[in-house]
Design a protein around this motif. Structure first.
Motif, PDB file in Angstrom:
ATOM      1  N   UNK A 167       0.840  -1.196   0.000  1.00 20.94           N
ATOM      2  CA  UNK A 167       0.000   0.000   0.000  1.00 20.94           C
ATOM      3  C   UNK A 167       0.881   1.254   0.000  1.00 20.94           C
ATOM      4  N   UNK A 168       0.313   2.334  -0.541  1.00 21.07           N
ATOM      5  CA  UNK A 168       1.060   3.598  -0.633  1.00 21.07           C
ATOM      6  C   UNK A 168       0.478   4.634   0.322  1.00 21.07           C
ATOM      7  N   UNK A 169       1.371   5.235   1.105  1.00 21.19           N
ATOM      8  CA  UNK A 169       0.990   6.325   2.011  1.00 21.19           C
ATOM      9  C   UNK A 169       1.537   7.627   1.438  1.00 21.19           C
ATOM     10  N   UNK A 170       0.639   8.568   1.156  1.00 27.19           N
ATOM     11  CA  UNK A 170       1.020   9.890   0.659  1.00 27.19           C
ATOM     12  C   UNK A 170       1.079  10.844   1.850  1.00 27.19           C
ATOM     13  N   UNK A 171       2.199  11.554   1.999  1.00 26.77           N
ATOM     14  CA  UNK A 171       2.405  12.442   3.147  1.00 26.77           C
ATOM     15  C   UNK A 171       2.645  13.869   2.672  1.00 26.77           C
ATOM     16  N   UNK A 172       1.942  14.815   3.267  1.00 24.89           N
ATOM     17  CA  UNK A 172       2.290  16.235   3.087  1.00 24.89           C
ATOM     18  C   UNK A 172       3.186  16.624   4.259  1.00 24.89           C
ATOM     19  N   UNK A 173       4.176  17.462   4.010  1.00 24.65           N
ATOM     20  CA  UNK A 173       5.095  17.821   5.085  1.00 24.65           C
ATOM     21  C   UNK A 173       6.004  16.674   5.476  1.00 24.65           C
ATOM     22  N   UNK A 174       6.305  15.809   4.528  1.00 26.38           N
ATOM     23  CA  UNK A 174       7.061  14.591   4.813  1.00 26.38           C
ATOM     24  C   UNK A 174       8.508  14.815   5.178  1.00 26.38           C
ATOM     25  N   UNK A 175       9.078  15.971   4.809  1.00 28.35           N
ATOM     26  CA  UNK A 175      10.498  16.216   5.092  1.00 28.35           C
ATOM     27  C   UNK A 175      10.723  16.828   6.471  1.00 28.35           C
ATOM     28  N   UNK A 176       9.650  17.085   7.212  1.00 27.05           N
ATOM     29  CA  UNK A 176       9.783  17.609   8.562  1.00 27.05           C
ATOM     30  C   UNK A 176      10.191  16.531   9.557  1.00 27.05           C
ATOM     31  N   UNK A 177      10.352  16.920  10.814  1.00 25.48           N
ATOM     32  CA  UNK A 177      10.821  16.003  11.853  1.00 25.48           C
ATOM     33  C   UNK A 177       9.920  14.765  11.981  1.00 25.48           C
TER      34      UNK A 177
ATOM     35  N   UNK B 206       4.803   1.573   0.677  1.00 21.20           N
ATOM     36  CA  UNK B 206       5.457   2.525  -0.219  1.00 21.20           C
ATOM     37  C   UNK B 206       5.084   3.927   0.279  1.00 21.20           C
ATOM     38  N   UNK B 207       6.017   4.856   0.177  1.00 23.94           N
ATOM     39  CA  UNK B 207       5.786   6.207   0.689  1.00 23.94           C
ATOM     40  C   UNK B 207       5.999   7.222  -0.422  1.00 23.94           C
ATOM     41  N   UNK B 208       5.083   8.174  -0.506  1.00 22.83           N
ATOM     42  CA  UNK B 208       5.256   9.282  -1.449  1.00 22.83           C
ATOM     43  C   UNK B 208       4.978  10.590  -0.708  1.00 22.83           C
ATOM     44  N   UNK B 209       5.571  11.667  -1.226  1.00 19.07           N
ATOM     45  CA  UNK B 209       5.418  12.997  -0.626  1.00 19.07           C
ATOM     46  C   UNK B 209       4.774  13.944  -1.623  1.00 19.07           C
ATOM     47  N   UNK B 210       4.041  14.913  -1.088  1.00 17.66           N
ATOM     48  CA  UNK B 210       3.680  16.105  -1.846  1.00 17.66           C
ATOM     49  C   UNK B 210       4.645  17.195  -1.419  1.00 17.66           C
TER      50      UNK B 210
ATOM     51  N   UNK C 118       0.731  16.521   7.364  1.00 19.55           N
ATOM     52  CA  UNK C 118       1.607  17.098   8.380  1.00 19.55           C
ATOM     53  C   UNK C 118       2.030  18.527   8.035  1.00 19.55           C
ATOM     54  N   UNK C 119       1.728  18.976   6.821  1.00 20.34           N
ATOM     55  CA  UNK C 119       2.251  20.258   6.335  1.00 20.34           C
ATOM     56  C   UNK C 119       1.733  21.429   7.174  1.00 20.34           C
TER      57      UNK C 119
END
Length: 302
Positions: A3-13, A28-32, A68-69
């Motif tokens: 499964x794919x998890x899309x994360x906003x603000x993924x580069x934060x802590x 699987x992980x993807x970022x916006x 998370x953004x």
């Protein structure tokens, strides 16, 4: 197929730590992201909130979405412009996603949004706060109320929505803790203000496991206080850091007026008292904490 998890603000802590856990679990992980960048093991898609643009494939391939953004609350002084940026960065991003989800056959199973214990107000003293407690009236309360209201747009599309009201996150990779421990490590640390203000905290490992549980467990819906079971006073918090670092506390408390001179209205973040209870997580879920006491948390982190 994973499964794919899309994360906003993924580069934060929080996003970085959460990504590591998700990858270990086989997701699987993807970022916006505002810019196209290369991140190991992560698919990065572009979005431009001001222009209303999201790469179509980002939402089309996502099974889960974590939001998370948001501009950092304590990164800069709260000028009127900064306050507006803090609110807009949390709400306009969700509004954009909601518009793209409407009327399209995406496969999203759940949406988990960050919120914050600031929902109750920056300073609520000794009052025990549960998920049923009313919102405060100050700036932090306004921010989180707007954030949560925007999240309802995703719920209205028919996607199971969870909002985690996050307390003070303990991590050595960012946030407040590295700044707090510096003077203690140098031997000049002390509690802030009168030291009696309550801190509702959570270890980053427990928080990220909570996000994953919220994604996976269909019983989770609505609002949860994402805090550890035992809030501590600022004085005890400082004492436990000193204990973990094997340092003595001898300096007098940092007076409130000095913090207000230094930080302005933003001093509310460190001088405010919030005794937040994880009522729904402890009573309505089977979630297991790894770090229940601040002593255990600091022993691990420091």
């Amino acid at each position: 197929m994973s499964k794919t998890v899309l994360i906003t603000g993924g580069t934060g802590m929080i996003g970085r730590h959460l990504t590591t856990l998700l990858l270990k679990k086989g997701y699987q992980v993807s970022y916006l992201s505002r810019k196209k960048e290369t991140i190991p093991h992560v698919q990065v898609y572009r979005w431009d909130i001001a222009k209303g643009f999201i790469e179509e494939e980002a939402l089309a391939k996502a099974d889960y979405l974590i939001h998370l953004a948001g501009a950092g609350i304590a990164d800069q002084r709260w000028t009127p412009e900064r306050k507006q940026e803090i609110i807009a960065s949390r709400t306009q991003s969700i509004e954009l996603i909601a518009r793209h989800l409407q009327g399209r056959p995406y496969k999203l199973k759940s949406f988990v949004s960050s919120s914050a214990t600031g929902f109750y107000g920056a300073n609520t003293g000794d009052v025990h706060l549960t998920e049923e407690t009313r919102s405060g009236t100050d700036f932090l309360a306004h921010v989180t109320r707007s954030w949560e209201n925007a999240s309802e747009l995703i719920s209205n599309v028919g996607i199971r929505t969870v909002k985690l009201r996050v307390g003070v996150v303990l991590s050595m990779d960012g946030g407040a803790l590295p700044k707090i421990i510096l003077p203690i490590r140098w031997g000049i640390g002390s509690p802030l203000g009168n030291g009696k203000q309550w801190i509702s905290w959570i270890h980053i490992e427990d928080l990220c496991n909570m996000y994953i549980e919220a994604l996976e467990n269909e019983q989770w819906k609505g609002i949860y206080n994402a805090v550890a079971p035992a809030p501590v006073t600022n004085e005890e918090f400082t004492r436990q850091i000193a204990k973990a670092l094997k340092r003595q506390l001898w300096a007098p408390n940092v007076p409130s007026f000095a913090l207000k001179l230094l930080f302005g209205q933003m001093a509310d973040v460190v001088l405010g008292s919030n005794f937040v209870i994880n009522q729904k997580i402890s009573q309505a879920t089977n979630f297991q904490y790894t770090f229940k006491s601040v002593e255990e948390a600091f022993k691990d982190l420091l």
